[in-house]
Design an enzyme around this catalytic site. Structure first.
Site, PDB file in Angstrom:
ATOM      1  N   ILE A 149       0.806  -1.106  -0.005  1.00 27.63           N
ATOM      2  CA  ILE A 149       0.008   0.212   0.025  1.00 27.63           C
ATOM      3  C   ILE A 149       0.939   1.374  -0.170  1.00 27.63           C
ATOM      4  O   ILE A 149       1.714   1.527   0.701  1.00 27.63           O
ATOM      5  CB  ILE A 149      -0.844   0.133   1.151  1.00 27.63           C
ATOM      6  CG1 ILE A 149      -1.856   1.352   1.243  1.00 27.63           C
ATOM      7  CG2 ILE A 149      -0.277  -0.051   2.601  1.00 27.63           C
ATOM      8  CD1 ILE A 149      -2.875   1.014   2.478  1.00 27.63           C
ATOM      9  N   SER A 150       0.894   2.144  -0.778  1.00 25.02           N
ATOM     10  CA  SER A 150       1.774   3.197  -1.031  1.00 25.02           C
ATOM     11  C   SER A 150       1.845   4.049   0.224  1.00 25.02           C
ATOM     12  O   SER A 150       0.566   4.128   0.836  1.00 25.02           O
ATOM     13  CB  SER A 150       1.155   4.119  -2.556  1.00 25.02           C
ATOM     14  OG  SER A 150       1.449   3.301  -3.601  1.00 25.02           O
TER      15      SER A 150
END
Length: 208
Positions: free
Chosen positions: A58-59
């Site tokens: 997840i960025s």
């Protein structure tokens, strides 16, 4: 009223140059902890990327905000996301536009993301299990396309699925990656390099 942790993150993002308050409001509205493993829940509002399994991440919130801001969205924008992943970026987009189309090559991640989005009552999203390199031709053209993994070069299919004036934002490269913004104007594609980044690779094909 946002929590202290959320407020701190938003102030960090403003200090890093994020100016679009609608994007920041969307980040505040989406509970990031719902999109990560419980083992990392205490880090949910830290400005870092986190693993979500299947070799994906997840960025970090800064990169989510930066890429979203670069899309120059309006509520009427037709948006395609390549790489649903956890569904976090999808949820941010769903808070900003009327409908989001999202393609994920890993079936298990697509299923988990759909479940999370439904739990948050975000029903303005269509997800598809497929090869992100090919985009979603049946739903094209799009005003905005965002890619959350890095191809070695810009996929032609994604550029051709942009509407006139549309914007494509994606990381490009292998060992050295750069965030690019592509704008379609007439028969031309204007490409700008934004900044150096590090993303997982955009792999061709799909996984069950």
């Amino acid at each position: 009223m946002v929590s202290r942790r959320v407020h701190t993150l938003l102030e960090q993002l403003r200090a890093q140059g994020i100016k679009d308050e609608q994007v920041l409001d969307a980040l505040a509205a989406v509970p990031r902890e719902k999109f990560i493993d419980e083992a990392f829940e205490h880090k949910a509002w830290d400005n870092i990327a986190l693993p979500i399994g299947q070799g994906q991440t997840i960025s970090q919130p800064y990169m989510v905000a930066r890429m979203t801001e670069l899309l120059e969205l309006t509520p009427q924008s037709r948006v395609l996301e390549i790489g649903t992943g956890s569904g976090y970026q999808t949820a941010i987009l769903a808070h900003l536009v009327q409908h989001v189309c999202s393609v994920e090559r890993i079936k298990g991640l697509q299923w988990q993301a759909r479940r999370r989005l439904k739990q948050l009552d975000l029903h303005n999203v269509s997800t598809r299990h497929g090869d992100g390199w090919q985009g979603w031709q049946a739903r094209a053209p799009f005003d905005a396309i965002i890619v959350t993994a890095a191809p070695p070069e810009i996929p032609t299919a994604l550029m051709t699925q942009l509407d006139e004036g549309g914007i494509l934002v994606l990381p490009v490269g292998e060992e050295h990656q750069f965030l690019k913004r592509v704008r379609r104007r007439g028969g031309e594609f204007i490409i700008d390099t934004v900044e150096a980044v590090r993303f997982v690779p955009l792999v061709k094909g799909e996984l069950a």
